[in-house]
Design an enzyme around this catalytic site. Structure first.
Site, PDB file in Angstrom:
ATOM      1  N   ASP A 166       3.398  29.309  -0.747  1.00 22.30           N
ATOM      2  CA  ASP A 166       3.567  28.036  -0.026  1.00 22.30           C
ATOM      3  C   ASP A 166       2.250  27.260   0.024  1.00 22.30           C
ATOM      4  O   ASP A 166       2.042  26.438   0.915  1.00 22.30           O
ATOM      5  CB  ASP A 166       4.091  28.285   1.385  1.00 22.30           C
ATOM      6  CG  ASP A 166       3.123  29.124   2.228  1.00 22.30           C
ATOM      7  OD1 ASP A 166       2.340  29.888   1.635  1.00 22.30           O
ATOM      8  OD2 ASP A 166       3.158  29.022   3.467  1.00 22.30           O
ATOM      9  N   GLU A 167       1.378  27.503  -0.945  1.00 22.73           N
ATOM     10  CA  GLU A 167       0.080  26.825  -0.993  1.00 22.73           C
ATOM     11  C   GLU A 167       0.128  25.657  -1.972  1.00 22.73           C
ATOM     12  O   GLU A 167       0.582  25.803  -3.115  1.00 22.73           O
ATOM     13  CB  GLU A 167      -1.019  27.802  -1.427  1.00 22.73           C
ATOM     14  CG  GLU A 167      -1.230  28.954  -0.462  1.00 22.73           C
ATOM     15  CD  GLU A 167      -2.283  29.927  -0.967  1.00 22.73           C
ATOM     16  OE1 GLU A 167      -2.790  29.728  -2.095  1.00 22.73           O
ATOM     17  OE2 GLU A 167      -2.597  30.876  -0.241  1.00 22.73           O
TER      18      GLU A 167
END
Length: 254
Positions: A166-167
């Site tokens: 989720d970066e």
């Protein structure tokens, strides 16, 4: 066909004429009589038995070039969000920090918003990876919109990339200063505050953002990412759902 369009090709061609090189091979974009363009591989070699003759052969390699472009796109883009992936991000970052890219114009600065979603693991664990992937895709669309809107007021569109999980990262080449990065970070937080409607399922998420802005000279990709990672940690430690600007004098621990 102009073989003198660049100095290196012209020099090689002259070496073939003198007999110092067995052949010249180059790629050219040509236009057909009907106006359509094609990519061609051009080969020039001495004609056997004729000391002064040359053999010119032209092969249409458009299909090969198209396949290569598709393969590179797949290699350099995330399959879930279709954003540039970590490999393409670092390729662009490395190029932006090359002195040749900023020494002859521009601000000579670079900026980065490095973010991850707060609580994304819980979404995956409770709703499944399919819903998680839909959420990532929706987040990517909003980040892209933020980057496009930022480009209206500033030169150039920030590069939006998914670095993994989720970066995400928004890379601002030729940054105009910390105000530009602060405005971008604020717009990202505002964009993500609106709930996501995923096939009838309404989800709300927030993000924490580490912001770094500095001179490109003397900066390396590793140093920039370390600063961004540290600043993202500070943003999460301060309560999440916020952005924090890197402070080289800060000595936070734990």
């Amino acid at each position: 066909m102009d073989l003198a369009s660049d100095a290196r090709t012209w020099s090689t061609y002259r070496e073939v004429l003198r007999g110092d090189r067995p052949r010249l091979r180059c790629t050219r974009r040509l236009k057909r009589p009907d106006g359509q363009s094609l990519w061609a591989q051009v080969t020039v070699s001495p004609l056997a038995g004729d000391a002064r003759g040359l053999l010119l052969s032209v092969a249409d390699i458009s299909a090969r070039r198209e396949l290569q472009a598709r393969l590179r796109h797949l290699q350099m883009h995330d399959p879930v969000t279709r954003l540039p992936n970590r490999a393409l991000f670092f390729e662009r970052l490395t190029a932006a920090l090359d002195p040749e890219s900023y020494e002859h114009g521009g601000s000579g600065r670079i900026g980065l918003c490095y973010l991850d979603l707060d609580g994304f693991k819980a979404v995956n664990d409770t709703l499944g990876h399919r819903v998680g992937d839909r959420l990532l895709t929706a987040v990517a669309e909003r980040l892209t919109r933020c980057a496009e809107e930022a480009a209206h007021a500033r030169a150039g569109t920030p590069l939006v990339a998914r670095l993994g999980g989720d970066e995400f990262a928004l890379l601002v080449e030729d940054s105009t200063g910390t105000d530009q990065l602060a405005d971008l970070a604020e717009s990202v937080l505002a964009a993500l505050q609106e709930p996501f409607d995923l096939s009838g399922r309404r989800l709300s998420v927030t993000a924490s953002i580490g912001v770094v802005e500095r001179h490109a000279a003397g900066t390396t990709p590793t140093a920039l990412m370390q600063a961004a990672d540290t600043t993202l940690y500070w943003a999460k430690a301060d309560g999440k759902a916020r952005w924090t600007l890197f402070d080289p004098s800060a000595t936070r621990t734990g």
